[in-house]
Design an enzyme around this catalytic site. Sequence first.
Site, mmCIF file in Angstrom:
data_model
loop_
_atom_site.group_PDB
_atom_site.id
_atom_site.type_symbol
_atom_site.label_atom_id
_atom_site.label_comp_id
_atom_site.label_asym_id
_atom_site.label_seq_id
_atom_site.Cartn_x
_atom_site.Cartn_y
_atom_site.Cartn_z
ATOM 1 N N CYS A 118 12.497 24.991 -16.328
ATOM 2 C CA CYS A 118 10.450 24.821 -16.731
ATOM 3 C C CYS A 118 10.248 23.012 -17.250
ATOM 4 O O CYS A 118 9.511 23.307 -17.043
ATOM 5 C CB CYS A 118 10.240 26.111 -17.335
ATOM 6 S SG CYS A 118 11.433 27.211 -16.835
ATOM 7 N N HIS A 258 5.549 24.143 -21.923
ATOM 8 C CA HIS A 258 5.501 25.000 -20.964
ATOM 9 C C HIS A 258 4.843 26.586 -21.764
ATOM 10 O O HIS A 258 5.232 27.083 -22.776
ATOM 11 C CB HIS A 258 7.275 25.324 -20.717
ATOM 12 C CG HIS A 258 8.010 25.795 -19.994
ATOM 13 N ND1 HIS A 258 7.133 26.470 -18.860
ATOM 14 C CD2 HIS A 258 8.545 27.062 -20.323
ATOM 15 C CE1 HIS A 258 7.636 27.409 -19.071
ATOM 16 N NE2 HIS A 258 9.280 27.698 -19.746
ATOM 17 N N ASN A 288 5.828 33.260 -16.873
ATOM 18 C CA ASN A 288 6.805 32.338 -17.031
ATOM 19 C C ASN A 288 6.794 31.948 -15.145
ATOM 20 O O ASN A 288 7.178 32.420 -14.272
ATOM 21 C CB ASN A 288 7.939 32.354 -17.588
ATOM 22 C CG ASN A 288 8.749 31.457 -17.827
ATOM 23 O OD1 ASN A 288 8.157 30.193 -16.771
ATOM 24 N ND2 ASN A 288 9.960 31.549 -18.776
#
Length: 331
Positions: A118, A258, A288
């Site tokens: 990520c 994030h 996500n």
Amino acid sequence: MGTVRPVAYLLGFGGYAPERVITNDDWAEWVDTSDEWITQRTGIKQRRFAADDESTMTLAADAAAVALKDADLTPDDIDEIVVATDTPEMMTPDTAALVQDRLGCRHVPTYDLGGSGCAGFVQAIDVAGSRIAVEPKRILVVGVELISRMISMKDRATAVLFGDGAGAVVMGPDEGRAEVLGVVSGTDGSAAEILTLAAGGTRNPFNEKSLLSGDYNRLVMDGRKVFTEAVRRMSEAAGDVLSKVGRSLNDVKLVIPHQANKRIIEAVRKKMGLSEEAVYVNVDRFGNTGSATVPYAMFEAVRDERINEGDLVVLTAFGAGFHWSAAAVQF
Ligand code: UT7
């Protein structure tokens, strides 16, 4: 601190989210979970899944087209393409090469930045910034993930967390909408085994054995360890990049962390002593989306005027590796 030379400029912002919405109730029909569990533990209410006729390349190209339009540029104006993704279209060649062809760019160099989980997009900003410093050029930087095709739909512990999407920026050496004042990045390779997707690599190649064992698409994660490190690294990286560019948290209008889990974002917010308005959250709507979370969130925040001219924004990301990266961006 003296004058800090900007890394590069951001000229345009883009994003693409597939149309298909998957709610927590949808997941509750497929595995033993509930809207209550997912909401309480993660803050996620829904995520998007790509359609069958979409791929990592199409998601990336769709986001890139929006960024090009936003920058008032054409594919001809792009001198280099980097795609940050851990869910590439193929093992080889790179997804960025396919994006180049899809957009109709010139035969400019392309490469993928893979494996950073990520943190990939912010790392790609770091790499692209150094490339621009060496030779002035316009670089298309994309963060994209099509995770729904790479994880086990039977593993409730990981599958419910993720979604598909893409975000993009055009970076350049000329004055633009925002200046990347500085970036910090780091890696702790000793934590590599805590979050892995080994499928298709040489350790776990696709073959009859891996297919029969059902091990070919298993994302392995120690959620608790990832949680703790994500909080620590994202808040530290945000502080480090501000020190690097000689600015303080008081100057910051918005932090874009994030988007993995609302509880992680909340913990980062509290650790940094920020107000709710100062931290961007869209994990409830998209889950996500790996390296796409930060550029997509920045695209939304600019589009919806959560970011305006004069604002100092901090991007901070954390992912498999462990990798972390933060950027200070002056609009
Ligand atoms: O971008 C980086 C990628 N990853 C992350 O950011 C993940 C970071 N970690 C997290 O977000 C959290 O650790 C999770 C959301 C993954 C898990 O939350 P947690 O509070 O750490 O829960 P847990 O792992 O301690 O699991 C608690 C229980 C377990 O049951 P037992 O052993 O206590 O009986 C799990 O089996 O919850 C169970 N469980 C579920 N129950 C219902 C795990 N997944 C689910 C599920 N639905 N989907």
